[in-house]
Design an enzyme around this catalytic site. Structure first.
Site, PDB file in Angstrom:
ATOM      1  N   HIS A  53     147.992 134.967  28.796  1.00 34.48           N
ATOM      2  CA  HIS A  53     146.706 135.252  28.164  1.00 34.48           C
ATOM      3  C   HIS A  53     145.591 134.953  29.163  1.00 34.48           C
ATOM      4  CE1 HIS A  53     149.599 134.652  24.995  1.00 34.48           C
ATOM      5  NE2 HIS A  53     148.821 135.372  24.202  1.00 34.48           N
ATOM      6  N   ASP A  73     156.520 136.960  20.157  1.00 34.18           N
ATOM      7  CA  ASP A  73     155.139 137.207  20.569  1.00 34.18           C
ATOM      8  C   ASP A  73     154.405 135.896  20.850  1.00 34.18           C
ATOM      9  OD1 ASP A  73     154.386 136.124  18.106  1.00 34.18           O
ATOM     10  OD2 ASP A  73     153.739 138.037  17.257  1.00 34.18           O
ATOM     11  N   SER A  74     153.112 135.969  21.014  1.00 30.89           N
ATOM     12  CA  SER A  74     152.290 134.796  21.343  1.00 30.89           C
ATOM     13  C   SER A  74     152.351 133.709  20.278  1.00 30.89           C
ATOM     14  CB  SER A  74     150.832 135.219  21.531  1.00 30.89           C
ATOM     15  OG  SER A  74     150.737 136.207  22.522  1.00 30.89           O
TER      16      SER A  74
END
Length: 191
Positions: free
Chosen positions: A62, A105-106
Site C-alpha cells: 500500500h 486481500d489487504s
C-alpha cells in the site's frame, strides 16, 4: 504526485502509440476490429495454449503517501493464495493469458479474480531468455468489503520481468486516500 502523473502519462503514450488511425476506418469499424482481434486472441489462447501457468501472489504493498499509518499497520501485505492459467507467446515476445486466482486481500479475506491478460514484450538477449512486458489485465473480481462479494469488473496495467518460464508480474490498483493505491505482485511459472 508529479512523478505518478508523469508515469501515468508515459504509460498512456505507450498504449496509444500502436493505436494510430487507419485511413478510411471509422468509429464502429475500428471498435469492431479491436473486439475481433481480442476475441480471436482469447480463443486462440484458450484452444492452443503454449503453457499452463501457476500463479503465486507475494506482495500487496500500500503506497504509504496515500494512507494513514494506523491503516497500513493492520493490512495484510503478504498475500497467500494461488492461481492457474493458460498462456502463449508470439514470436515477437507478446504474451496472452487467461487466468484464475484466489488470494488473501489487504483485510485478510479471500478475493477471487478471473480474467485475460496481454503484454507487449521485449526480449533483452538473442537467446530470448530475458523478457520485459507492459500491458493490461481485465476481468472480474469480488471483495468481502464491497457489498459482500458482488462481482466487480477490473482493468489494470500489467508489468513483468522474466527469465525463461519464470516471470514476476505487477499491477497497480489506483484509488483515493486510504483506499486502493496498491502495488500487487505475483510470480508466474509456465509448465
Amino acid at each position: 504526485m508529479p512523478r505518478i502523473l508523469a508515469l501515468i502519462g508515459t504509460l498512456l503514450v505507450l498504449f496509444a502509440l500502436p493505436l494510430r488511425a487507419e485511413p478510411g476506418v471509422y468509429g464502429e469499424q475500428r471498435i469492431a476490429g479491436w473486439w475481433e482481434a481480442i476475441s480471436n486472441d482469447v480463443s486462440q489462447t484458450w484452444h492452443e495454449p503454449q503453457y499452463y501457468d501457476l500463479y503465486v501472489p507475494f506482495l500487496s504493498w500500500h503506497a504509504r503517501f496515500m494512507y494513514d499509518k494506523e491503516k497500513t499497520d493492520n493490512y495484510n501485505e503478504m498475500p497467500s493464495g494461488g492461481g492457474l492459467g493458460v498462456s502463449r507467446f508470439t514470436d515477437e515476445g507478446n504474451w496472452s493469458a487467461l487466468f484464475a486466482m484466489m488470494f488473501k486481500d489487504s483485510h485478510n479475506e479471500w478475493q477471487p479474480a478471473v480474467g485475460y491478460g496481454w503484454e507487449k514484450g521485449w526480449y533483452l538477449d538473442n537467446a530470448k531468455d530475458f523478457r520485459l512486458g507492459l500491458g493490461a489485465a481485465a476481468g472480474i473480481t469480488a471483495r468481502d468489503d464491497f457489498a459482500n462479494y458482488v462481482p466487480l469488473p477490473f482493468i489494470f496495467p500489467l508489468f513483468s520481468a522474466g527469465y525463461k518460464r519464470v516471470n514476476v508480474q505487477f499491477t497497480y490498483i489506483p484509488g483515493t486516500y486510504n483506499n486502493g493505491n496498491v502495488l500487487f505482485a505475483w510470480m508466474r511459472v509456465g509448465f
